[in-house]
Design a protein around this motif. Structure first.
Motif, PDB file in Angstrom:
ATOM      1  N   MET A  16       0.838  -1.213   0.000  1.00 54.75           N
ATOM      2  CA  MET A  16       0.000   0.000   0.000  1.00 54.75           C
ATOM      3  C   MET A  16       0.859   1.245   0.000  1.00 54.75           C
ATOM      4  SD  MET A  16      -1.407   0.077   3.932  1.00 54.75           S
ATOM      5  CE  MET A  16      -1.170  -1.602   4.521  1.00 54.75           C
ATOM      6  N   GLY A  17       0.288   2.299  -0.599  1.00 56.47           N
ATOM      7  CA  GLY A  17       0.962   3.597  -0.589  1.00 56.47           C
ATOM      8  C   GLY A  17       2.064   3.661  -1.609  1.00 56.47           C
ATOM      9  N   ASN A  18       3.277   3.956  -1.110  1.00 58.42           N
ATOM     10  CA  ASN A  18       4.424   4.175  -1.988  1.00 58.42           C
ATOM     11  C   ASN A  18       5.087   2.846  -2.336  1.00 58.42           C
ATOM     12  OD1 ASN A  18       6.689   5.331  -3.249  1.00 58.42           O
ATOM     13  ND2 ASN A  18       7.778   5.505  -1.299  1.00 58.42           N
ATOM     14  N   VAL A  19       4.536   2.143  -3.332  1.00 63.11           N
ATOM     15  CA  VAL A  19       5.120   0.860  -3.718  1.00 63.11           C
ATOM     16  C   VAL A  19       4.941   0.672  -5.220  1.00 63.11           C
ATOM     17  CG1 VAL A  19       3.007  -0.289  -2.906  1.00 63.11           C
ATOM     18  CG2 VAL A  19       5.015  -1.675  -3.419  1.00 63.11           C
ATOM     19  N   SER A  20       6.015   0.190  -5.850  1.00 58.04           N
ATOM     20  CA  SER A  20       5.963  -0.047  -7.291  1.00 58.04           C
ATOM     21  C   SER A  20       5.853  -1.547  -7.547  1.00 58.04           C
ATOM     22  CB  SER A  20       7.240   0.476  -7.943  1.00 58.04           C
ATOM     23  OG  SER A  20       8.343  -0.292  -7.500  1.00 58.04           O
ATOM     24  N   ALA A  21       5.493  -1.887  -8.775  1.00 52.86           N
ATOM     25  CA  ALA A  21       5.417  -3.297  -9.169  1.00 52.86           C
ATOM     26  C   ALA A  21       6.795  -3.954  -9.005  1.00 52.86           C
ATOM     27  CB  ALA A  21       4.938  -3.407 -10.608  1.00 52.86           C
ATOM     28  N   ALA A  22       7.867  -3.212  -9.300  1.00 52.23           N
ATOM     29  CA  ALA A  22       9.216  -3.778  -9.212  1.00 52.23           C
ATOM     30  C   ALA A  22       9.596  -4.093  -7.762  1.00 52.23           C
ATOM     31  CB  ALA A  22      10.223  -2.803  -9.820  1.00 52.23           C
ATOM     32  N   GLU A  23       9.245  -3.188  -6.840  1.00 51.49           N
ATOM     33  CA  GLU A  23       9.555  -3.441  -5.425  1.00 51.49           C
ATOM     34  C   GLU A  23       8.774  -4.642  -4.900  1.00 51.49           C
ATOM     35  OE1 GLU A  23      10.460   1.090  -3.874  1.00 51.49           O
ATOM     36  OE2 GLU A  23       8.446   0.514  -4.491  1.00 51.49           O
ATOM     37  N   LEU A  24       7.511  -4.737  -5.313  1.00 57.37           N
ATOM     38  CA  LEU A  24       6.704  -5.876  -4.875  1.00 57.37           C
ATOM     39  C   LEU A  24       7.276  -7.163  -5.463  1.00 57.37           C
ATOM     40  CD1 LEU A  24       4.300  -7.043  -3.374  1.00 57.37           C
ATOM     41  CD2 LEU A  24       2.875  -6.508  -5.364  1.00 57.37           C
ATOM     42  N   ASP A  25       7.650  -7.125  -6.741  1.00 60.08           N
ATOM     43  CA  ASP A  25       8.245  -8.297  -7.390  1.00 60.08           C
ATOM     44  C   ASP A  25       9.507  -8.761  -6.679  1.00 60.08           C
ATOM     45  OD1 ASP A  25       7.064  -9.658  -9.389  1.00 60.08           O
ATOM     46  OD2 ASP A  25       7.634  -8.246 -10.984  1.00 60.08           O
ATOM     47  N   ALA A  26      10.350  -7.800  -6.311  1.00 62.40           N
ATOM     48  CA  ALA A  26      11.603  -8.146  -5.628  1.00 62.40           C
ATOM     49  C   ALA A  26      11.307  -8.848  -4.305  1.00 62.40           C
ATOM     50  CB  ALA A  26      12.434  -6.886  -5.402  1.00 62.40           C
ATOM     51  N   ALA A  27      10.323  -8.333  -3.582  1.00 69.34           N
ATOM     52  CA  ALA A  27       9.966  -8.944  -2.296  1.00 69.34           C
ATOM     53  C   ALA A  27       9.412 -10.347  -2.515  1.00 69.34           C
ATOM     54  CB  ALA A  27       8.952  -8.070  -1.572  1.00 69.34           C
TER      55      ALA A  27
END
Ligand SMILES: *Cc1c(COP(=O)(O)O)cnc(C)c1O
Length: 365
Positions: A339-350
């Motif tokens: 939620m909020g300040n998150v990109s698809a790339a950051e979520l993918d990395a996690a």
């Protein structure tokens, strides 16, 4: 060192512009400059809350905002119904009990939403309910309640006030206070609003303000009427978290630049991405698609893996911090905040890191 990819359910990572805003020099919360900034923040929160009568900012965490709503809207001995689908629903009931209310809990199994029919049946069993307390997004299980439908049922079956915890849904998915007839909606700065912790934001209806005005229960700091009078003059009753107000103004700039519709769509896309990847890994999602939260996804770990071990490895080896489970799933679940300040790339990395730690060959990292 702090994890670089903070994927918990709050506090959430700050955008650079928001971080910069927090560094601004202090100003008096009674001066013209603050009134201008703060008046604009309250005005711009209107669409985020779905057109409330006003928004009352209390300097405290979300739980303080929930307590404020209860002590202003409920008198000791009055009956309230709490629709609980998880940990934060239970906390809402505890707050109401602590405030001396007669608390009836519609307690549902963790992992799914309340259905309108279940709420209707509970209201028919309890005819004299003064307020219905609902958690919009149950962060502990990753479940989003069908809030508009639930509000409609409350209004069809009773005159009860509708008091909602929107802490982990506000600014990620629509909260339509006026259309749905919500009397108080409690949000915070540190979740989808991409700001530091420090302010509970309580959207209120005209009916809530009138109820609070006539509620004789003793209270001081959290008084709605006093705060509403201050907010009408674009200030607060007592010294607010001034830096958090600066941050919130910067975050609202970002939300407005992206467009609220686009923000909502991005949260839905991230949710779909998260659930697809978790399924591809052969891991089990705690909530079904129809009830899925758009801000946090709860994942059951495969047998043999504990939350402690998975979170520890994710943080140490991948710089990713996930939230643990709650209640009896504490050590069998991880929860991914998106939620909020998150990109698809950051979520993918996690997610990739989670796949690796859970021994899933599909993971790309
Ligand atoms: C985070 C959260 C809270 C608690 O907020 P605090 O700011 O920690 O007091 C309450 N309700 C829900 C649904 C939450 O996700």
């Amino acid at each position: 060192m702090a994890a670089t990819n903070l994927r918990i359910s709050g506090p959430t990572p700050l955008p650079d512009a928001v971080r910069a805003a927090t560094a601004r020099q202090m100003m008096s919360h009674r001066c013209a400059g603050f009134r201008e900034l703060f008046g604009s923040v309250v005005h711009r929160l209107g669409p985020v809350f779905g057109d409330p009568a006003t928004v009352l900012p209390f300097t405290c965490s979300g739980t303080g905002g929930l307590e404020a709503a209860v002590v202003n809207l409920v008198q000791p001995g009055q009956r309230v119904l709490v629709a609980s689908i998880g940990y934060f629903g239970e906390r809402f009931a505890e707050i109401a009990r602590a405030a001396g209310a007669e608390v009836e809990v519609l307690s549902l199994p963790w992992g799914r939403a309340v259905t309108p029919d279940e709420l209707r049946a509970a209201l028919r069993r309890q005819r004299s309910v003064t307020a219905v307390l609902i958690t919009h997004n149950e962060t502990s299980t990753g479940v989003l309640n069908p809030l508009g439908d639930l509000c409609r049922v409350v209004h069809e079956e009773s005159d009860a006030l509708v008091v909602v915890d929107v802490v982990s849904s506000l600014a990620a998915t629509p909260v339509l206070m006026r259309d749905w007839g919500i009397d108080a909606a409690v949000g915070v700065t540190q979740k989808a609003l991409m700001s530091p912790p420090g302010l509970a934001l309580v959207g209120v209806s005209e009916r809530a303000l009138a109820t609070a005005r006539h509620n004789p229960r003793p209270r001081y700091y959290f008084d709605f009427d006093a705060m509403a009078r201050s907010v009408a003059e674009a200030t607060t009753t007592f010294t607010p978290a001034v830096s958090v107000c600066y941050a919130l103004a910067a975050a609202l700039d970002l939300i407005e630049a992206e467009g609220f519709g686009a923000v909502v769509a991005r949260h839905e896309q991230l949710t779909a991405q998260c659930r697809r990847t978790v399924r591809d890994f052969g891991l089990e999602l705690f909530a079904n698609d129809a009830d899925a939260s758009v801000t946090v996804t709860a994942v059951l770990l495969p047998p043999g893996l504990t939350t402690t071990e998975v979170r520890d490895r994710l943080e140490r080896e991948h710089g990713v911090l996930l939230a643990s489970g709650r209640g009896r799933w504490k050590d069998r679940m991880v929860r991914i905040g998106h939620m909020g300040n998150v990109s698809a790339a950051e979520l993918d990395a996690a997610l990739d890191a989670l796949g690796v730690v859970c021994g899933r060959p599909e993971a790309r990292a």
